[in-house]
Design a protein around this motif. Structure first.
Motif, mmCIF file in Angstrom:
data_model
loop_
_atom_site.group_PDB
_atom_site.id
_atom_site.type_symbol
_atom_site.label_atom_id
_atom_site.label_comp_id
_atom_site.label_asym_id
_atom_site.label_seq_id
_atom_site.Cartn_x
_atom_site.Cartn_y
_atom_site.Cartn_z
ATOM 1 N N GLY A 271 30.961 31.683 13.507
ATOM 2 C CA GLY A 271 30.721 33.072 13.101
ATOM 3 C C GLY A 271 31.977 33.823 12.677
ATOM 4 O O GLY A 271 31.975 35.052 12.581
ATOM 5 N N LYS A 272 33.071 33.081 12.435
ATOM 6 C CA LYS A 272 34.309 33.750 12.005
ATOM 7 C C LYS A 272 34.164 34.197 10.545
ATOM 8 O O LYS A 272 33.380 33.625 9.780
ATOM 9 C CB LYS A 272 35.477 32.769 12.099
ATOM 10 C CG LYS A 272 35.617 32.074 13.437
ATOM 11 C CD LYS A 272 36.813 32.598 14.170
ATOM 12 C CE LYS A 272 37.259 31.877 15.396
ATOM 13 N NZ LYS A 272 36.365 31.603 16.470
ATOM 14 N N ASP A 273 34.971 35.205 10.143
ATOM 15 C CA ASP A 273 34.922 35.587 8.732
ATOM 16 C C ASP A 273 35.742 34.574 7.921
ATOM 17 O O ASP A 273 36.417 33.713 8.488
ATOM 18 C CB ASP A 273 35.363 37.043 8.526
ATOM 19 C CG ASP A 273 36.855 37.266 8.737
ATOM 20 O OD1 ASP A 273 37.665 36.334 8.512
ATOM 21 O OD2 ASP A 273 37.224 38.395 9.126
ATOM 22 N N ILE A 274 35.681 34.686 6.592
ATOM 23 C CA ILE A 274 36.281 33.638 5.758
ATOM 24 C C ILE A 274 37.800 33.522 5.951
ATOM 25 O O ILE A 274 38.355 32.436 5.840
ATOM 26 C CB ILE A 274 35.950 33.813 4.244
ATOM 27 C CG1 ILE A 274 36.315 35.206 3.732
ATOM 28 C CG2 ILE A 274 34.472 33.502 3.992
ATOM 29 C CD1 ILE A 274 36.179 35.365 2.209
ATOM 30 N N PHE A 275 38.469 34.646 6.271
ATOM 31 C CA PHE A 275 39.929 34.579 6.428
ATOM 32 C C PHE A 275 40.308 33.940 7.772
ATOM 33 O O PHE A 275 41.252 33.166 7.849
ATOM 34 C CB PHE A 275 40.544 35.982 6.276
ATOM 35 C CG PHE A 275 40.202 36.605 4.945
ATOM 36 C CD1 PHE A 275 40.553 35.967 3.764
ATOM 37 C CD2 PHE A 275 39.505 37.809 4.878
ATOM 38 C CE1 PHE A 275 40.219 36.519 2.526
ATOM 39 C CE2 PHE A 275 39.175 38.372 3.646
ATOM 40 C CZ PHE A 275 39.526 37.721 2.470
ATOM 41 N N GLU A 276 39.551 34.257 8.811
ATOM 42 C CA GLU A 276 39.796 33.607 10.117
ATOM 43 C C GLU A 276 39.500 32.109 10.018
ATOM 44 O O GLU A 276 40.238 31.275 10.559
ATOM 45 C CB GLU A 276 38.890 34.210 11.190
ATOM 46 C CG GLU A 276 39.281 35.607 11.623
ATOM 47 C CD GLU A 276 38.219 36.206 12.546
ATOM 48 O OE1 GLU A 276 38.600 36.785 13.556
ATOM 49 O OE2 GLU A 276 37.012 36.081 12.242
ATOM 50 N N ALA A 277 38.406 31.799 9.322
ATOM 51 C CA ALA A 277 38.053 30.373 9.149
ATOM 52 C C ALA A 277 39.162 29.657 8.385
ATOM 53 O O ALA A 277 39.505 28.508 8.686
ATOM 54 C CB ALA A 277 36.720 30.240 8.413
ATOM 55 N N ALA A 278 39.763 30.353 7.420
ATOM 56 C CA ALA A 278 40.850 29.738 6.637
ATOM 57 C C ALA A 278 42.094 29.519 7.491
ATOM 58 O O ALA A 278 42.831 28.542 7.292
ATOM 59 C CB ALA A 278 41.175 30.615 5.439
ATOM 60 N N MET A 279 42.326 30.402 8.440
ATOM 61 C CA MET A 279 43.478 30.209 9.323
ATOM 62 C C MET A 279 43.284 28.930 10.154
ATOM 63 O O MET A 279 44.204 28.117 10.297
ATOM 64 C CB MET A 279 43.654 31.417 10.233
ATOM 65 C CG MET A 279 44.920 31.333 11.043
ATOM 66 S SD MET A 279 45.152 32.749 12.097
ATOM 67 C CE MET A 279 43.832 32.511 13.259
ATOM 68 N N ILE A 280 42.079 28.731 10.654
ATOM 69 C CA ILE A 280 41.771 27.510 11.410
ATOM 70 C C ILE A 280 41.930 26.287 10.487
ATOM 71 O O ILE A 280 42.502 25.256 10.869
ATOM 72 C CB ILE A 280 40.336 27.577 11.980
ATOM 73 C CG1 ILE A 280 40.243 28.741 12.969
ATOM 74 C CG2 ILE A 280 39.923 26.262 12.635
ATOM 75 C CD1 ILE A 280 38.840 29.013 13.463
ATOM 76 N N ALA A 281 41.440 26.443 9.262
ATOM 77 C CA ALA A 281 41.523 25.343 8.291
ATOM 78 C C ALA A 281 42.982 24.994 7.998
ATOM 79 O O ALA A 281 43.371 23.815 7.984
ATOM 80 C CB ALA A 281 40.799 25.748 7.005
ATOM 81 N N ASN A 282 43.807 26.006 7.775
ATOM 82 C CA ASN A 282 45.234 25.761 7.497
ATOM 83 C C ASN A 282 45.897 25.062 8.688
ATOM 84 O O ASN A 282 46.708 24.150 8.517
ATOM 85 C CB ASN A 282 45.974 27.076 7.234
ATOM 86 C CG ASN A 282 45.604 27.708 5.904
ATOM 87 O OD1 ASN A 282 45.019 27.049 5.036
ATOM 88 N ND2 ASN A 282 45.935 28.970 5.725
ATOM 89 N N ALA A 283 45.557 25.513 9.893
ATOM 90 C CA ALA A 283 46.155 24.916 11.092
ATOM 91 C C ALA A 283 45.727 23.448 11.215
ATOM 92 O O ALA A 283 46.550 22.561 11.486
ATOM 93 C CB ALA A 283 45.746 25.695 12.334
ATOM 94 N N ALA A 284 44.444 23.170 10.962
ATOM 95 C CA ALA A 284 43.955 21.783 11.056
ATOM 96 C C ALA A 284 44.675 20.914 10.015
ATOM 97 O O ALA A 284 45.051 19.769 10.293
ATOM 98 C CB ALA A 284 42.441 21.742 10.851
ATOM 99 N N GLY A 285 44.900 21.472 8.823
ATOM 100 C CA GLY A 285 45.630 20.749 7.772
ATOM 101 C C GLY A 285 47.060 20.435 8.218
ATOM 102 O O GLY A 285 47.575 19.342 7.959
ATOM 103 N N ALA A 286 47.704 21.379 8.901
ATOM 104 C CA ALA A 286 49.081 21.167 9.379
ATOM 105 C C ALA A 286 49.127 20.036 10.409
ATOM 106 O O ALA A 286 50.050 19.209 10.415
ATOM 107 C CB ALA A 286 49.640 22.457 9.961
#
Ligand code: CKP
Ligand code: MG
Length: 313
Positions: A271-286
């Motif tokens: 239920g996160k918004d798209i920017f919070e979801a992107a932060m998780i995505a960036n972290a997973a990519g790192a």
């Protein structure tokens, strides 16, 4: 039933333990790799249920791929084991100066024979997201038809479709890739391209927002444009901005885009918004780039929370 379903080919990866042209390399680590199972495994590690639809050869390599994916907690109940066709295999070659590449031995593989009839409508209908990539439609015309049918089923059942173009020039020529990928992009809800892929599909543009805007005009509700270490540009119909990336030490970049997709979809599931979801995505990519192999370094939810906490102190 799984919250996220993916569909695509997973192969045995023969990963050299030393760098250099393959003619001089004699040691390999046997692993598995496939963009769609990378995403399924990644989402599972982040605490959500996933399933994978595919075909494998009913051979030793097929049994190996199946047991690894099962072992990672992904539902494989809809995977068909085929006695007549082999499991695909590929080799990585690690070289300097951008010469690293992969060699596929996947033509006529079991997965390349996937058919629309392989799809269990109820299974897909019960998911919240269906994740697909541009690799599957490149494998064969029956794989393209399977992808189209899966999208159709998802639309009829309010399942959101996420799509990573994952353009592979070893699998098809530029003109065909562009034509088919653009036609699929018109049908998806969430688009996760890399910036080079956006260039190839739309032509060179000045700013990330120009690509995102153009894609959104074509159909997707959400575009997450991957910008490498910079992070990602995330947009929907109303808003868009860059979400900064995290730095980490890169050992093997393969799988980073899949970790991004896993992080993004997990965020949306929570239920996160798209920017919070992107932060998780960036972290997973790192996380993803820090070990050899595609998915081994993907974070668990505990890893991710500790990392995000450490980065906010
Ligand atoms: O774009 P990525 O580096 O995240 O994708 C890597 C995967 O499925 C790799 O695992 C390989 O099996 C493949 O892409 C492929 O078919 O190229
Ligand atoms: Mg990718």
């Amino acid at each position: 039933m799984p919250e996220v379903i993916t569909l695509g080919e997973t192969m045995v990866l023969m990963n050299p333990t030393e760098a250099g042209p393959l003619r001089y390399v004699d040691r390999f680590k046997k692993q598995i790799a496939g963009a769609e199972t990378n995403v399924a495994i990644g989402i599972n590690k982040l605490g959500h249920s996933t399933g994978w639809i595919s075909r494998l050869g009913s051979d030793e390599f097929g049994q190996y791929v199946l047991s690894v994916i099962k072992g990672e907690g992904v539902d494989t109940s809809r995977v068909i084991m085929d006695v007549d066709t082999p499991t695909g295999v590929f080799f990585k070659e690690r070289r300097i100066l951008g010469l690293s590449q992969v060699y596929y031995y996947r033509r006529q593989s079991a997965a390349s024979y996937m058919l629309p009839e392989d799809l269990d409508e109820e299974y897909i209908a019960s998911a919240r997201y269906l994740h697909l990539t541009g690799i599957t439609p490149a494998l064969s015309s029956s794989c393209l038809a399977t992808v189209q049918q899966a999208i159709e089923i998802a639309h009829q059942n309010n399942v959101l479709v996420s799509f990573d173009p994952n353009i592979r020039f070893k699998l098809w020529d530029r003109r065909k890739a562009k034509e088919i990928l653009l036609s699929l992009i018109r049908e998806v809800d969430i688009l996760l391209p890399g910036v080079k892929e956006a260039d190839m599909l739309l032509g060179k543009m000045d700013e990330p927002e120009d690509y995102a805007q153009k894609f959104i005009e074509m159909g997707p509700e959400i575009v997450a444009l991957k910008l490498g270490k910079t992070g990602s540009y995330i947009a929907d119909k109303e808003k868009g901005r860059i979400v900064e990336g995290f730095s980490s030490t890169e050992v093997d970049a393969a799988g980073a885009g899949d970790a991004f997709a896993a992080g993004f979809l997990s965020g949306l599931l929570e239920g996160k918004d798209i920017f919070e979801a992107a932060m998780i995505a960036n972290a997973a990519g790192a996380f993803a780039v820090t070990l050899p192999g595609d998915y081994e370094a993907f974070p668990t939810s505990q890893d991710l929370n500790a990392f995000l906490k450490g980065n906010s102190d």
